[in-house]
Each structure stands twice: as structure tokens, then as C-alpha cells.
Write a protein that holds these residues in place. Sequence first.
Motif, PDB file in Angstrom:
ATOM      1  N   ASP A 196       7.081  -2.933  -9.324  1.00  0.00           N
ATOM      2  CA  ASP A 196       7.072  -2.944 -10.785  1.00  0.00           C
ATOM      3  C   ASP A 196       6.122  -1.886 -11.352  1.00  0.00           C
ATOM      4  OD1 ASP A 196       8.933  -4.935 -10.958  1.00  0.00           O
ATOM      5  OD2 ASP A 196       7.483  -6.561 -11.216  1.00  0.00           O
ATOM      6  N   GLU A 197       5.062  -1.611 -10.645  1.00  0.00           N
ATOM      7  CA  GLU A 197       4.109  -0.606 -11.112  1.00  0.00           C
ATOM      8  C   GLU A 197       4.724   0.792 -11.120  1.00  0.00           C
ATOM      9  OE1 GLU A 197       0.622  -0.920  -8.697  1.00  0.00           O
ATOM     10  OE2 GLU A 197       0.375  -3.079  -9.080  1.00  0.00           O
ATOM     11  N   LYS A 198       5.711   1.016 -10.247  1.00  0.00           N
ATOM     12  CA  LYS A 198       6.377   2.312 -10.184  1.00  0.00           C
ATOM     13  C   LYS A 198       7.492   2.432 -11.218  1.00  0.00           C
ATOM     14  CE  LYS A 198       4.132   4.198  -6.782  1.00  0.00           C
ATOM     15  NZ  LYS A 198       3.380   5.453  -6.939  1.00  0.00           N
ATOM     16  N   GLY A 199       8.143   1.306 -11.532  1.00  0.00           N
ATOM     17  CA  GLY A 199       9.257   1.337 -12.468  1.00  0.00           C
ATOM     18  C   GLY A 199      10.503   1.951 -11.841  1.00  0.00           C
ATOM     19  N   ASN A 200      11.643   1.737 -12.474  1.00  0.00           N
ATOM     20  CA  ASN A 200      12.931   2.311 -12.057  1.00  0.00           C
ATOM     21  C   ASN A 200      13.139   2.217 -10.548  1.00  0.00           C
ATOM     22  OD1 ASN A 200      15.436   3.572 -12.303  1.00  0.00           O
ATOM     23  ND2 ASN A 200      14.579   5.604 -12.014  1.00  0.00           N
TER      24      ASN A 200
ATOM     25  N   ARG B 204       0.830  -1.206   0.000  1.00  0.00           N
ATOM     26  CA  ARG B 204       0.000   0.000   0.000  1.00  0.00           C
ATOM     27  C   ARG B 204       0.865   1.256   0.000  1.00  0.00           C
ATOM     28  NH1 ARG B 204      -3.122  -2.797   3.908  1.00  0.00           N
ATOM     29  NH2 ARG B 204      -2.315  -1.448   5.561  1.00  0.00           N
ATOM     30  N   PHE B 205       1.922   1.240   0.799  1.00  0.00           N
ATOM     31  CA  PHE B 205       2.809   2.399   0.872  1.00  0.00           C
ATOM     32  C   PHE B 205       3.450   2.680  -0.480  1.00  0.00           C
ATOM     33  CE2 PHE B 205       7.171   3.927   1.239  1.00  0.00           C
ATOM     34  CZ  PHE B 205       6.982   5.140   1.894  1.00  0.00           C
ATOM     35  N   ILE B 206       3.943   1.622  -1.129  1.00  0.00           N
ATOM     36  CA  ILE B 206       4.614   1.804  -2.424  1.00  0.00           C
ATOM     37  C   ILE B 206       3.640   2.339  -3.464  1.00  0.00           C
ATOM     38  CG2 ILE B 206       5.728   0.561  -4.330  1.00  0.00           C
ATOM     39  CD1 ILE B 206       6.940  -1.316  -2.179  1.00  0.00           C
ATOM     40  N   ARG B 207       2.455   1.762  -3.516  1.00  0.00           N
ATOM     41  CA  ARG B 207       1.484   2.191  -4.530  1.00  0.00           C
ATOM     42  C   ARG B 207       1.018   3.634  -4.294  1.00  0.00           C
ATOM     43  NH1 ARG B 207      -0.195  -3.593  -4.331  1.00  0.00           N
ATOM     44  NH2 ARG B 207       0.294  -4.403  -6.418  1.00  0.00           N
ATOM     45  N   ALA B 208       1.019   4.070  -3.034  1.00  0.00           N
ATOM     46  CA  ALA B 208       0.562   5.428  -2.731  1.00  0.00           C
ATOM     47  C   ALA B 208       1.680   6.456  -2.820  1.00  0.00           C
ATOM     48  CB  ALA B 208      -0.042   5.469  -1.322  1.00  0.00           C
ATOM     49  N   SER B 209       2.923   6.013  -2.972  1.00  0.00           N
ATOM     50  CA  SER B 209       4.073   6.924  -2.945  1.00  0.00           C
ATOM     51  C   SER B 209       4.277   7.605  -4.279  1.00  0.00           C
ATOM     52  CB  SER B 209       5.346   6.158  -2.568  1.00  0.00           C
ATOM     53  OG  SER B 209       5.260   5.640  -1.272  1.00  0.00           O
ATOM     54  N   GLN B 210       4.843   8.793  -4.194  1.00  0.00           N
ATOM     55  CA  GLN B 210       5.290   9.508  -5.377  1.00  0.00           C
ATOM     56  C   GLN B 210       6.782   9.221  -5.556  1.00  0.00           C
ATOM     57  OE1 GLN B 210       3.048  11.252  -7.315  1.00  0.00           O
ATOM     58  NE2 GLN B 210       1.579  10.368  -5.860  1.00  0.00           N
ATOM     59  N   GLN B 211       7.256   9.353  -6.794  1.00  0.00           N
ATOM     60  CA  GLN B 211       8.684   9.135  -7.035  1.00  0.00           C
ATOM     61  C   GLN B 211       9.463  10.359  -6.590  1.00  0.00           C
ATOM     62  OE1 GLN B 211      10.206   6.379  -8.361  1.00  0.00           O
ATOM     63  NE2 GLN B 211       9.043   5.595 -10.098  1.00  0.00           N
ATOM     64  N   PRO B 212      10.652  10.236  -5.991  1.00  0.00           N
ATOM     65  CA  PRO B 212      11.221   8.967  -5.536  1.00  0.00           C
ATOM     66  C   PRO B 212      10.646   8.552  -4.192  1.00  0.00           C
ATOM     67  CG  PRO B 212      12.724  10.737  -5.040  1.00  0.00           C
ATOM     68  CD  PRO B 212      11.569  11.360  -5.797  1.00  0.00           C
ATOM     69  N   TYR B 213      10.728   7.287  -3.868  1.00  0.00           N
ATOM     70  CA  TYR B 213      10.235   6.810  -2.580  1.00  0.00           C
ATOM     71  C   TYR B 213      11.247   5.827  -1.990  1.00  0.00           C
ATOM     72  CZ  TYR B 213       9.022   2.366  -4.822  1.00  0.00           C
ATOM     73  OH  TYR B 213       9.089   1.162  -5.482  1.00  0.00           O
ATOM     74  N   PHE B 214      11.157   5.619  -0.693  1.00  0.00           N
ATOM     75  CA  PHE B 214      12.039   4.679   0.004  1.00  0.00           C
ATOM     76  C   PHE B 214      11.187   3.830   0.934  1.00  0.00           C
ATOM     77  CE2 PHE B 214      14.504   3.591   3.838  1.00  0.00           C
ATOM     78  CZ  PHE B 214      15.514   2.842   3.267  1.00  0.00           C
ATOM     79  N   ALA B 215      11.322   2.523   0.832  1.00  0.00           N
ATOM     80  CA  ALA B 215      10.578   1.609   1.699  1.00  0.00           C
ATOM     81  C   ALA B 215      11.558   0.626   2.336  1.00  0.00           C
ATOM     82  CB  ALA B 215       9.523   0.851   0.904  1.00  0.00           C
TER      83      ALA B 215
END
Length: 265
Positions: A69-73, A13-24
Motif C-alpha cells: 500500500d505504501e507503494k501504491g498502484n 523489506r524488499f517491497i519498501r526498498a524497491s523502486q517502481q516498478p517492482y516484482f515480488a
Amino acid sequence: EEVVPKIGERAERFIRASQQPYFAYVPLPAPHTPWVPTSKFVGKSRAKLYGDFVEQLDDTIGGILRAADEKGNTLVVITSDNGAPWEKRDMEENGGHWANLDWRGQKSDAYEGGHRVPFMARWTGKIRAGTVSDVPICHTDLFATICAAAGVGLPVDAAEDSFAMQPAFAGKRGETAVRPHLVHHAGNGMFALRQGDWKWVDGLGSGGFTLPAKIEAKQGAARGQLFHIRRDPHERDDLAIKEPGQAARMAGMLDGIRKGTRTRS
């Protein structure tokens, strides 16, 4: 039983809601004890509950990877903090499985079984699929690696023992491709130094869970253990007596590092 899947779901959920760049940072408790796979994974492996818990861990990481993968890079690193506490009885109770492969020792030891851990990195366009590297790296290097990936410079007085792993990711070879040497220690504080093909353990015994943990050095004998890791990766042949010059050099280098010699310019 729900801790691992809940952490995985929260990470997704955190990754999908994050804007680039993000750190998890996702510190999953598996496969540490207690081994508590959900009913979906019980019986999935031949290594009993331990193996079932690893199967669930793999599934949880798969969900996190799909979100990334949905975020890419995205640079994704999967690793472990130390080797497993694993002795013969653990192998016998878990279907013949050796959690630390055939490395000597286990968690808390100065030997390789306590420190050689899985390290998998995926970075589309940056790391070629299937690349395998034998370049020594350390978890302290994640700091500099992430900063380099984000284009952030490090002051000379910050994270002095952190080195960017990108040369290893690019396939560069050589024992010092990432760092000039590597310092680590056992559970009781016994230090070890790896440089090139050599490893010096600054004490006798395992320094950790494997007995004997500590052996007092005898008069006139070596104070530590010396191994040629390239020729003897399983640390069966202690060369401290046969190679006194190399042992003294490594011991002196470690003493210098202890006194504050900088490791990164």
C-alpha cells in the motif's frame, strides 16, 4: 516456527526498498505441513493447529499488503498451488474443518478439489472491491497478466498457454472471457480438459491421492469421465455414457492439444 514470519518480514523489506516498478514472488510454506504456528497464534482458531497456522498466514499477508500500500498502484495476487490433501480423518482431527470446501477430491486428484484453489487479487483503481468472478483461469496465466500490467508484449512463441486475466478483473463474464479452454492434470499424469461448462477427465479414477486412483476401462465403455461443471460442480454425475458425442469431442480436442495445437495466437 520462524520460517513464515521471516519470509514475510523479508518480503516487506524488499517491497519498501524497491523502486517502481517492482516484482515480488513470495512463496510462503503455510498452510502446508508441518503446521508450526508461533506461540502468538496457537489457540487462535477452532480448527486446531491447521487453523492457527492459517491465522498466522493471514497476519503475514497483512504485513505484506501494508508494505504494498505504501507503494501504491500494485497488483497483489494471493493464491495456492493446489488443493489440500484432506480426507475425513483430517476433518475430524481439525475441528470439523474441510480444507477443500465441498469440492470432490483433494490434492493430486483430477477432480475439482485438487484444482479449485483460493485466488484473490487486489489492484486499486483496476479491480472493483468485492468483485467475484467465475471465469476459469490458471496459474500459467499469471505470466501474461503481469506482462500486460507492465505494458510488455509477448512474442507468439513465448508462454503459449498463458492468457492475461485482465478481462476477468474488469468483470467480463463468460466461460471463455480469458482463455478458450483449460488443461490440467492429476498427480499420476492423467489429463483433464475444461471448456465452457464441460470437463473431460481423460481416464478413470481420481488420478491422485483419492482411491481408486486408476480404473482400467472395460471393453466398450468410456475411457474417461465427463462432467457438466455448471450444473454439477461437485462432479457427482459422470455423463460420458449419456453424452457420447460430447465426450468424443472433448477427448479429441485434448488429443489435438497434446499433439501441439497452439493455444494462443
